[in-house]
Design an enzyme around this catalytic site. Structure first.
Site, PDB file in Angstrom:
ATOM      1  N   GLY A 188       2.145 -24.708  48.404  1.00 46.95           N
ATOM      2  CA  GLY A 188       0.595 -24.760  47.938  1.00 46.95           C
ATOM      3  C   GLY A 188      -0.264 -23.645  48.225  1.00 46.95           C
ATOM      4  O   GLY A 188      -1.180 -23.927  49.188  1.00 46.95           O
ATOM      5  N   TYR A 189      -0.039 -22.554  47.793  1.00 42.96           N
ATOM      6  CA  TYR A 189      -0.951 -21.100  48.085  1.00 42.96           C
ATOM      7  C   TYR A 189      -2.030 -21.132  46.966  1.00 42.96           C
ATOM      8  O   TYR A 189      -3.143 -21.098  47.101  1.00 42.96           O
ATOM      9  CB  TYR A 189      -0.084 -20.116  48.501  1.00 42.96           C
ATOM     10  CG  TYR A 189       0.916 -20.105  49.707  1.00 42.96           C
ATOM     11  CD1 TYR A 189       0.729 -21.276  50.619  1.00 42.96           C
ATOM     12  CD2 TYR A 189       1.739 -19.057  49.895  1.00 42.96           C
ATOM     13  CE1 TYR A 189       1.462 -21.175  51.651  1.00 42.96           C
ATOM     14  CE2 TYR A 189       2.367 -19.063  50.869  1.00 42.96           C
ATOM     15  CZ  TYR A 189       2.331 -19.993  51.972  1.00 42.96           C
ATOM     16  OH  TYR A 189       3.225 -20.093  53.177  1.00 42.96           O
ATOM     17  N   SER A 190      -1.425 -20.473  45.830  1.00 42.54           N
ATOM     18  CA  SER A 190      -2.200 -20.332  44.879  1.00 42.54           C
ATOM     19  C   SER A 190      -3.017 -21.499  44.084  1.00 42.54           C
ATOM     20  O   SER A 190      -2.694 -22.486  44.161  1.00 42.54           O
ATOM     21  CB  SER A 190      -1.258 -19.934  43.623  1.00 42.54           C
ATOM     22  OG  SER A 190      -0.516 -18.642  44.011  1.00 42.54           O
TER      23      SER A 190
ATOM     24  N   SER B 195       5.742 -24.132  42.302  1.00 40.06           N
ATOM     25  CA  SER B 195       7.088 -24.034  41.988  1.00 40.06           C
ATOM     26  C   SER B 195       7.840 -25.430  42.404  1.00 40.06           C
ATOM     27  O   SER B 195       7.475 -25.832  43.772  1.00 40.06           O
ATOM     28  CB  SER B 195       7.930 -23.121  42.423  1.00 40.06           C
ATOM     29  OG  SER B 195       7.413 -21.886  41.468  1.00 40.06           O
TER      30      SER B 195
ATOM     31  N   GLU C 207      13.749 -10.114  57.840  1.00 40.72           N
ATOM     32  CA  GLU C 207      14.587  -9.168  56.989  1.00 40.72           C
ATOM     33  C   GLU C 207      14.063  -8.806  55.726  1.00 40.72           C
ATOM     34  O   GLU C 207      13.967  -9.583  54.618  1.00 40.72           O
ATOM     35  CB  GLU C 207      16.013  -9.488  57.061  1.00 40.72           C
ATOM     36  CG  GLU C 207      16.908  -8.496  56.581  1.00 40.72           C
ATOM     37  CD  GLU C 207      17.102  -8.081  55.468  1.00 40.72           C
ATOM     38  OE1 GLU C 207      16.972  -6.923  54.936  1.00 40.72           O
ATOM     39  OE2 GLU C 207      17.477  -8.976  54.360  1.00 40.72           O
TER      40      GLU C 207
HETATM   41  C1  LIG Z   1       7.367 -17.932  38.592  1.00 37.37           C
HETATM   42  C2  LIG Z   1       6.380 -18.236  39.296  1.00 37.37           C
HETATM   43  C3  LIG Z   1       6.505 -19.092  40.528  1.00 37.37           C
HETATM   44  C4  LIG Z   1       5.118 -19.055  41.397  1.00 37.37           C
HETATM   45  N1  LIG Z   1       5.349 -19.968  42.227  1.00 37.37           N
HETATM   46  C5  LIG Z   1       4.447 -20.282  43.248  1.00 37.37           C
HETATM   47  C6  LIG Z   1       4.251 -21.212  44.429  1.00 37.37           C
HETATM   48  O1  LIG Z   1       5.427 -21.834  44.331  1.00 37.37           O
HETATM   49  N2  LIG Z   1       3.328 -21.368  45.025  1.00 37.37           N
HETATM   50  C7  LIG Z   1       2.207 -20.455  44.752  1.00 37.37           C
HETATM   51  O2  LIG Z   1       1.396 -21.091  45.570  1.00 37.37           O
HETATM   52  N3  LIG Z   1       2.028 -19.942  43.775  1.00 37.37           N
HETATM   53  C8  LIG Z   1       3.201 -19.475  43.057  1.00 37.37           C
HETATM   54  N4  LIG Z   1       3.151 -18.721  42.129  1.00 37.37           N
HETATM   55  C9  LIG Z   1       1.761 -17.948  41.858  1.00 37.37           C
HETATM   56  C10 LIG Z   1       1.808 -16.488  42.000  1.00 37.37           C
HETATM   57  O3  LIG Z   1       1.674 -16.330  43.504  1.00 37.37           O
HETATM   58  C11 LIG Z   1       0.271 -16.010  41.285  1.00 37.37           C
HETATM   59  O4  LIG Z   1       0.540 -16.036  39.912  1.00 37.37           O
HETATM   60  C12 LIG Z   1       0.199 -14.536  41.710  1.00 37.37           C
HETATM   61  O5  LIG Z   1      -0.379 -14.408  43.025  1.00 37.37           O
HETATM   62  C13 LIG Z   1      -1.028 -13.996  40.931  1.00 37.37           C
HETATM   63  O6  LIG Z   1      -1.951 -14.660  40.846  1.00 37.37           O
HETATM   64  P1  LIG Z   1      -2.624 -15.280  39.318  1.00 37.37           P
HETATM   65  O7  LIG Z   1      -1.678 -15.738  38.642  1.00 37.37           O
HETATM   66  O8  LIG Z   1      -3.885 -15.919  39.948  1.00 37.37           O
HETATM   67  O9  LIG Z   1      -3.125 -13.655  38.772  1.00 37.37           O
HETATM   68  P2  LIG Z   1      -4.450 -12.872  39.264  1.00 37.37           P
HETATM   69  O10 LIG Z   1      -4.632 -12.730  40.707  1.00 37.37           O
HETATM   70  O11 LIG Z   1      -5.597 -13.501  38.607  1.00 37.37           O
HETATM   71  O12 LIG Z   1      -4.249 -11.495  38.325  1.00 37.37           O
HETATM   72  C14 LIG Z   1      -4.152 -11.337  36.879  1.00 37.37           C
HETATM   73  C15 LIG Z   1      -4.027  -9.907  36.719  1.00 37.37           C
HETATM   74  O13 LIG Z   1      -4.740  -9.123  37.307  1.00 37.37           O
HETATM   75  C16 LIG Z   1      -4.376  -8.024  38.169  1.00 37.37           C
HETATM   76  N5  LIG Z   1      -5.153  -7.881  39.543  1.00 37.37           N
HETATM   77  C17 LIG Z   1      -5.426  -8.959  40.201  1.00 37.37           C
HETATM   78  N6  LIG Z   1      -6.210  -8.297  41.368  1.00 37.37           N
HETATM   79  C18 LIG Z   1      -6.018  -6.964  41.115  1.00 37.37           C
HETATM   80  C19 LIG Z   1      -6.547  -5.781  41.976  1.00 37.37           C
HETATM   81  N7  LIG Z   1      -7.008  -6.088  43.085  1.00 37.37           N
HETATM   82  N8  LIG Z   1      -6.125  -4.605  41.338  1.00 37.37           N
HETATM   83  C20 LIG Z   1      -5.595  -4.218  40.158  1.00 37.37           C
HETATM   84  N9  LIG Z   1      -5.299  -5.500  39.478  1.00 37.37           N
HETATM   85  C21 LIG Z   1      -5.424  -6.833  39.975  1.00 37.37           C
HETATM   86  C22 LIG Z   1      -2.903  -8.661  38.222  1.00 37.37           C
HETATM   87  O14 LIG Z   1      -2.116  -7.629  38.605  1.00 37.37           O
HETATM   88  C23 LIG Z   1      -2.490  -9.369  37.269  1.00 37.37           C
HETATM   89  O15 LIG Z   1      -2.047  -8.428  36.053  1.00 37.37           O
HETATM   90  C24 LIG Z   1       4.101 -18.312  41.174  1.00 37.37           C
HETATM   91  C25 LIG Z   1       4.006 -17.542  39.940  1.00 37.37           C
HETATM   92  C26 LIG Z   1       4.955 -17.325  39.184  1.00 37.37           C
HETATM   93  C27 LIG Z   1       4.720 -16.501  38.033  1.00 37.37           C
END
Ligand SMILES: Cc1cc2nc3c(=O)[nH]c(=O)nc-3n(C[C@H](O)[C@H](O)[C@H](O)COP(=O)(O)OP(=O)(O)OC[C@H]3O[C@@H](n4cnc5c(N)ncnc54)[C@H](O)[C@@H]3O)c2cc1C
Length: 384
Positions: free
Chosen positions: A119-121, A153, A236
């Site tokens: 539970g991070y995002s 996930s 690693e």
């Molecule tokens: C299959 C899958 C499984 C996942 N599982 C987990 C999980 O188990 N637990 C969990 O906590 N999270 C999970 N996630 C979430 C994942 O960690 C986030 O989707 C990821 O960190 C991106 O955050 P966001 O979706 O809020 O996109 P955003 O951060 O809103 O980004 C949207 C767009 O803006 C761009 N962007 C954002 N900031 C910048 C910047 N500073 N400079 C340039 N471009 C930028 C990004 O590249 C992206 O294209 C999962 C995601 C996926 C796809």
């Protein structure tokens, strides 16, 4: 840079190969997979890099690479079944857990008796994770959590969640984050699955409404959650085993190009497709050499940092490129739904083309990797 393994390491490789020959499941039946999991656990290859004192294998970096390398080449089932527990919960517990926490959680992770989710995002905190807002207030021996997580996930199948919450708004945004270990059946937790574009639902939104968590379930100190999370990911990271996966996919893709026709001739003879396949081949080799460089650094006792973003970026772009190439090679059959009987290889390429978000977004998006490379490796300014 020395790419050779020592005689002891080569002996370990031979042991791994012998084990695989003897134990690799042939038909993928449930009994075979269970027998495999039991055998790798007995070998202490589940949690191989963890200290022996917590039940791990105490394996060194080179051995870890050899083990992963041989397993990837043999297409072996995973070592252990508690995926996130093995990937980061266990390493975080090993470094920051109390003795009670280690005893309570690590054996079940190694034995695959539980699943953990992460539970991070949050809806407004993904790439900029440190801006997370899930609120947590201490009340005596308990914390009270209120807020929302997203993209969690396997939340619907997990017994535990490793949770980042905000315990303070003072100081830097990283300093007010705390890590909690929370049972998923706690009163006040609601899980709402999210459907993804390939039709499945593997992640969920998770809501916390006055969820009570004992203070003894805090991992690390209050306000240390960011450090706990970052250090757990720093084991690693040579990426050699990912290279094997990509090499295998590319070999299968070349085979597909020989089987499929484009303008009446094998697609493998099309100059445009050949050039793209050759470029992917060269890129995978660059990734392999980078991986060897990281490994050499780790063997010298150096900590890896931003340089691993180069291979993360290569891998993300290669996964997308291989999926797209495979669909183009199939021509008009490419866009057909997976499972349709005219689709080659049982729709494996269609699945690959739709599953890229796992690799591309999961560990930090390509834009974020590019930012890291630009700022921390190339020294470019943040604002031009
Ligand atoms: C299959 C899958 C499984 C996942 N599982 C987990 C999980 O188990 N637990 C969990 O906590 N999270 C999970 N996630 C979430 C994942 O960690 C986030 O989707 C990821 O960190 C991106 O955050 P966001 O979706 O809020 O996109 P955003 O951060 O809103 O980004 C949207 C767009 O803006 C761009 N962007 C954002 N900031 C910048 C910047 N500073 N400079 C340039 N471009 C930028 C990004 O590249 C992206 O294209 C999962 C995601 C996926 C796809």
């Amino acid at each position: 840079m020395d790419f050779d393994f020592t005689p002891q390491e080569e002996a370990f490789r031979a042991e791994v190969r012998d084990f695989i020959e003897e134990n690799l499941p042939m038909n993928g039946t449930l009994q075979e997979i269970q027998a495999w999991q039991k055998a790798v656990r007995e070998k202490r290859w589940v949690g191989f890099s963890w200290p022996e004192s917590v039940g791990g294998g105490g394996g060194g970096i080179a051995q870890q690479v050899i083990l992963k390398d041989e397993m990837a080449k043999a297409h072996a089932p995973p070592l252990g079944t508690c995926f996130m527990g093995l990937a980061w919960v266990g390493p975080a517990l090993t470094e920051y857990g109390t003795d009670e926490q280690k005893q309570a959680f690590i054996p079940d992770i190694l034995d695959g008796k539980v699943q953990w989710c992460t539970g991070y995002s949050e809806p407004d905190s993904g790439s900029d994770l440190a801006s997370l807002k899930c609120r947590c207030v201490r009340d005596g021996d308990e914390y009270i959590v209120n807020g929302q997580k997203i993209w969690t996930s396997i939340a619907m199948w997990s017994q535990w969640i490793i949770l980042l919450v905000r315990t303070s708004g003072d100081g830097s945004k990283h300093d007010g984050i705390t890590c909690l270990l929370v049972p998923m059946d706690s009163p006040g937790i609601t899980v709402r699955p999210i459907k993804n574009m390939s039709g499945g639902a593997i992640f969920a939104e998770v809501f916390f409404d006055d969820v009570k968590v004992p203070v003894s379930n805090r991992l690390g100190d209050e306000g240390q959650g960011w450090k706990v999370t970052v250090s757990a990911l720093a084991h690693e990271r040579s990426s050699i085993s990912e290279v094997h996966g990509l090499q295998r996919s590319l070999a299968d893709l070349k085979d597909l190009a020989r089987r499929c026709k484009k303008n009446g001739r094998p697609a493998a003879e099309d100059p445009g497709l050949r050039a793209r396949i050759a470029r992917a081949d060269a890129r995978i080799e660059a990734m392999r050499l980078n991986g060897m460089r990281y490994l050499t650094a780790q063997l010298r006792g150096e900590k890896l940092g931003s340089e691993t973003s180069v291979n993360k970026l290569h891998r993300a772009e290669l996964e997308v490129e291989l999926g797209e190439l495979a669909l183009e090679i199939q021509g008009s059959r490419g866009p057909l739904a997976m499972g349709a009987d005219v689709v080659p290889d049982d729709g494996k390429w269609q699945r690959m083309a739709l599953s890229w978000p796992e690799v591309v977004i999961g560990g930090g998006t390509p834009n974020i990797q590019r930012n890291i490379i630009a700022e921390r490796i190339l020294g470019l300014p943040k604002d031009l």
